[in-house]
Design an enzyme around this catalytic site. Structure first.
Site, PDB file in Angstrom:
ATOM      1  N   LYS A  30       5.854 -46.410  28.040  1.00 21.54           N
ATOM      2  CA  LYS A  30       6.645 -46.505  26.814  1.00 21.54           C
ATOM      3  C   LYS A  30       7.311 -47.874  26.732  1.00 21.54           C
ATOM      4  CE  LYS A  30       7.794 -41.705  25.733  1.00 21.54           C
ATOM      5  NZ  LYS A  30       8.884 -40.730  25.537  1.00 21.54           N
ATOM      6  N   GLU A  80      10.113 -24.089  22.874  1.00 24.59           N
ATOM      7  CA  GLU A  80      11.162 -23.419  22.104  1.00 24.59           C
ATOM      8  C   GLU A  80      11.151 -21.912  22.296  1.00 24.59           C
ATOM      9  OE1 GLU A  80      10.114 -27.312  20.140  1.00 24.59           O
ATOM     10  OE2 GLU A  80       8.968 -25.559  20.828  1.00 24.59           O
ATOM     11  N   ARG A 123       9.977 -22.295  15.486  1.00 18.96           N
ATOM     12  CA  ARG A 123       8.873 -22.079  16.419  1.00 18.96           C
ATOM     13  C   ARG A 123       9.142 -20.904  17.360  1.00 18.96           C
ATOM     14  NH1 ARG A 123       6.593 -27.555  18.786  1.00 18.96           N
ATOM     15  NH2 ARG A 123       4.629 -26.594  18.176  1.00 18.96           N
TER      16      ARG A 123
END
Length: 622
Positions: A276, A361, A389
């Site tokens: 990243k 979730e 979700r």
């Protein structure tokens, strides 16, 4: 002329000699940095996928070959290379480019993504459709290591692994580890070997020609050899041919490997390691800080913001630590949103009671339910859009059993630049229909703190929904006080019109009321609704108006209409809220104004519906 200026579509990219791809990657990375620093957006993830994006479009015949980007916040290079370079200055702005893939934006955006872990399922569907229709094309899912923590990704792998005749490639973009140069060189060789025709043919010949005992020995030797140089054979157990890991910034490794994979049949799994923030030292050093940025000077980096009004997220984070200090039963849970949900300080001060369960979730909600059965007091910090979700778990694993779980719903209502995929427009409607739930919406920061305490003290499931960003700047009382459940308060006394406002809409409703001399009530609770206050306002006024930053279908206004009907009260009622359509990205204030939920819009809607004339003087109508 720069190389990048000659690339309008992937067909142009594929005309370049391979020697020009590395210079192109440098230009593309610099363009990304310059562009995102001017508009804001996701930076670290996009800097990390420059070479991977180039390689995929160079090797595969896009858009005929389908690429599905998981989450999609790493697709800026993809957008630039697929005809949208000139529109990058409009990124995440009203009527501008989306920060995520959108099917109606480009044919190269094969599937709309913004929530995680959907790519493998979608790409498998595309690959299966190609098989059924007899079309020769590849489907590629690019998924990050974080997204692989979600159960849906493994459900898709489990399904895909038995479909040995679909042309599916899963690319795992792993940016949580690094490859040293010596290991990288070895992995390059092994990746070419494992993806090559000879290796594939040798495996197939072995299946048909070796006697059973020798075949079993060969398989064990192969697994042992791979196991020495790759993380695990887990993905091969799912039925994939595992290749890698390889350096995702090395085009001399990526392109030959992808070219080999392109010729293979059946489910393939390529493990790519990236970093990243690659190429921008500040983002490499602090990838989380540069994950989602506002505007900044690339030469100076992101500077600490000047102190402004406290955000609702900070209100929650401070409250969580304060409540944890007085109650050792409190447990904080987040599905991979520690920073976004304001739990950094809690993680530091109470590490034994902090649980980041990853992008899972469903698990986060049921995990909280299990904790509640043992007398703990779980607080689930989750974005409104992500709680969608886990709806079955919310009903079956928490509410049905009336378990004591507190839900802190951040990003309720419109969220601005992230757009429709991240907007929390539906939580009022989907929560209030669930038995045992208490649903609250604070009008300011201090009320938010009190509601969080009220939800926590309530013995059952309770949710507090609050918007992104700062509130009105209300002073916050340090005490952990509660408010009476199911009771609203009148904020302004007026005549004729009563505005029943919920949460973030109290402030603009007060602004609209000045020009109308209307009454304004902060309803506070969506469920249980303050029916007594609704009846009182109906008796004392000619017209009723409800205002909410949520969908009108099944929302708080619907709750008021149901209460009036149940009481047999016939009163003109105007329900204001978010319309029955998805609302795109843009400046939050502009978006609210566009749907009539600023002070001016609320006042205009009331005057138009009830035939009330324009006021002579409008005070504080901002």
């Amino acid at each position: 002329m720069k190389l990048l200026d000659t690339i309008n579509y992937p067909a142009d990219l594929r005309k370049l000699p391979r020697t020009q791809l590395t210079p192109l990657a440098h230009e593309l990375r610099q363009f990304l940095l310059d562009s995102v620093s001017k508009t804001g957006g996701h930076l670290s993830s996009n800097l990390g996928t420059v070479e991977l994006t180039i390689a995929l479009h160079y090797v595969f015949n896009t858009p005929e070959d389908r690429i599905v980007w998981d989450v999609g916040h790493q697709t800026y290079s993809h957008k630039i290379l697929t005809g949208r370079r000139e529109r990058m200055p409009s990124l995440r702005q009203l009527n501008g480019l989306s920060g995520f893939p959108k099917r109606d934006e480009s044919e190269y955006d094969t599937f709309g993504t913004a929530h995680s872990s959907t790519s493998i399922s979608a790409a498998l569907g595309m690959a299966t459709a190609a098989k059924i229709k007899g079309e020769k094309r590849k489907a590629i899912a690019v998924i990050g290591d974080g997204s692989m923590t979600a159960g849906m990704a493994f459900e898709a792998l489990n399904n895909a692994g038995v479909e040995d005749d679909v042309d599916l490639l899963v690319v795992l973009n792993d940016n949580d580890m690094s490859i040293s140069p010596p290991v990288g060189a070895l992995n390059r060789y092994l990746a070419r070997l494992m993806s090559g025709q000879f290796y594939a043919a040798a495996k197939n010949v072995g299946k048909t020609m070796l006697p059973a005992p020798m075949l079993e020995l060969a398989k064990k030797l192969e697994e042992h050899a791979k196991g020495m140089v790759v993380p695990a054979t887990m993905f091969e157990e799912f039925g994939f041919n595992y290749i890698g890991p390889i350096d995702g910034h090395d085009l001399d490794s990526l392109i030959p490997t992808l070219e080999n994979i392109k010729r293979l049949k059946g489910p393939q799994f390529l493990h790519v390691v990236t970093k990243k923030g690659q190429g921008y030292k500040l983002a490499e050093a602090e990838p989380i800080l540069y994950h989602g940025t506002g505007k900044f000077n690339p030469s100076e980096g992101i500077k600490p913001a000047k102190a402004t009004k406290i955000t609702y997220t900070e209100v929650f984070g401070n409250w969580l630590c304060d409540m944890a200090h007085v109650d050792k039963r409190l447990v904080g849970i987040t599905p991979a949103m520690r920073e976004g949900s304001g739990m950094v300080r809690f993680n530091q001060e109470y590490p034994d009671r902090y649980f980041d369960v990853g992008i899972a979730e469903q698990h986060s909600v049921t995990f909280a339910g299990g904790l509640a059965t043992e007398g703990m007091k779980p607080v689930v910090a989750i974005y409104s859009t992500f709680l969608q979700r886990a709806y079955d778990q919310l009903i079956h694993d928490v509410a049905l059993q009336n378990l004591d779980v507190t839900f802190a719903l951040d990003r309720a209502g419109l969220v601005g630049a992230d757009g429709a995929t991240h907007a929390g427009n539906y939580d009022i409607a989907y929560l209030r229909c669930i038995p045992n739930m208490v649903v609250m919406a604070p009008s300011d920061e201090n009320e938010c703190r009190k509601m969080l305490t009220t939800a926590y003290r309530f013995n059952g499931p309770a949710a507090v929904r609050y918007p992104r960003g700062a509130g009105i700047g209300a002073a916050i009382e340090p005490a952990l006080d509660v408010i009476e459940i199911g009771k609203g308060v009148v904020k302004r006394e007026g005549k004729g019109v009563a505005i029943l406002a919920f949460g973030s809409m109290v402030a603009p409703s007060l602004g609209a009321a000045e020009g109308l001399n209307a009454t304004v009530a902060d309803m506070r609770f969506v469920k249980p609704l303050d029916v007594d206050l609704v009846k009182q306002l109906a008796r004392e006024h000619d017209y009723l108006v409800t205002v909410e930053e949520g969908c009108t279908m099944g929302g708080a206004g619907s709750a008021v209409a149901e209460a009036l009907a149940e009481a047999g009260i016939a009163k003109p009622l105007l329900i204001l809220g978010l319309p029955d359509r998805f609302i795109d990205h843009g400046d939050p204030a502009a978006l609210l104004a566009s749907v009539g939920l600023d002070a001016h819009g609320i006042g205009a809607s009331i005057r138009e519906r009830f035939g009330i004339g324009e006021p002579r003087l409008v005070v504080n109508n901002t």
